[in-house]
Design an enzyme around this catalytic site. Sequence first.
Site, short mmCIF file in Angstrom:
data_model
loop_
_atom_site.label_atom_id
_atom_site.label_comp_id
_atom_site.label_asym_id
_atom_site.label_seq_id
_atom_site.Cartn_x
_atom_site.Cartn_y
_atom_site.Cartn_z
N SER A 189 0.55 -1.20 -0.21
CA SER A 189 -0.18 0.24 0.42
C SER A 189 1.17 1.38 -0.29
CB SER A 189 -0.95 0.21 1.24
OG SER A 189 -2.16 0.60 1.01
N ASP A 343 -10.23 -3.51 -4.88
CA ASP A 343 -9.11 -2.10 -4.16
C ASP A 343 -9.22 -1.12 -5.17
OD1 ASP A 343 -7.33 -0.98 -2.81
OD2 ASP A 343 -6.08 -2.69 -3.40
N HIS A 373 -8.25 -4.80 -0.89
CA HIS A 373 -6.71 -3.83 0.27
C HIS A 373 -6.10 -4.15 1.25
CE1 HIS A 373 -3.64 -0.74 -0.43
NE2 HIS A 373 -4.42 -0.61 0.50
#
Length: 403
Positions: A189, A343, A373
Amino acid sequence: MEIKFLGLLIASVLVAYYIYSPIPENVEGRWKLMFLSAVMRTLGHVGTVAEKLGFAHYMDVLMKFTAIEYTPPVSDEKVTVTDTTFNDVPVRLYIPKRQPDSLKRAIIYLHGGGWCLGSKDMKSYDFLSRWTSEKLNAVIVSADYRLAPKYHFPAQFNDVYTVVKYFLQSSVLDQYNIDPSRVCVAGDSAGGNLAAAVAQQLLHDPEVKVKLKIQALIYPALQTIDLDLPSYRDNENMPVLPKSLMVRFWSEYITNDTSLNEAMETNQHVPAESSGLFKFIDWRHWLPEKFRKGHIYTPPSHGSSAVGKKYPGLLDPRAAPLLVDETKLQGLPLTYVVTCQYDVLRDDGIMYVSRLREAGVPVVHEHAEDAVHGALTFLASPFTLSAGQKMANNYLEWLNENL
């Protein structure tokens, strides 16, 4: 009795309504994700109220959730775990006990959390780092960095770049018995964003003599200028990372000024004089047809020129690694990119894969069709998901074969 039963029934319906989130059928652990989403929404509501009343910043409230995951540095029979600093930046080291005299591989891992949340000390990251060290007989450097809203870009990048440059010194590699030809930078991320930016920067840093062998980017955030990609549309209200939260993360990374957040919410934050950057993330060209299907391209509306001048970090490649031309990508190491179908950041990763391949960089792309995600962090009880386990196993297998 009937009144009590009716009250209980109404309360149950309201709780179920609050917890329920529309999650695709092929996503495993849907009710776990719904519960987690409800917890995050509740914290978000509390954060919004606390912020409006002046009691606390929104992100400080969300940080309470990650703080409960704190895990101290505990060694075991297989891995020695210690907290230390590299040039005053906190890191947690995982050193395997197997074959102590042999040269080791090394992975510098950068945690996620939208540049505002998270820590190397979280249970999920501690578990992943410990597992990686044990399975690969590798040294893991899990780095912390300063967080927004107290610190903004480029503080986060500077911290992790400091850690990487420090570790890549010959004397430090010798100290930890590292093979200098077998070093990786990885992250998920926001950590994937930082890992990608670090790898690009290292290419053009004459002070760094040791080169990365590989990089691993797990559902990375890579661009700031178009927050209306198909993945943002498709997954606007997905658990863990809805569009509104991702927009807030981006704006907090750059500034506390709420006007930037408002502009980014409407995709009207890029000044006209920077419109040439859109060619780097034009999804009509860089996304495979499968991910473009059913979507019509809408050019982002231009924002005020003052925004670009006031917040130059918004368009800085160290914050948005997709915003570089091909020459800045050439020479990057073998790259592993993981994306998740559900996501908002899916298309960032996929477009980076396309652009790296166009630049001649070898890339392995793993796309998880059934994951949201943050899947890689669902490895420890009580929020274990098979999608996270599968993703971790594939990640470790790729590292083992290529590092």
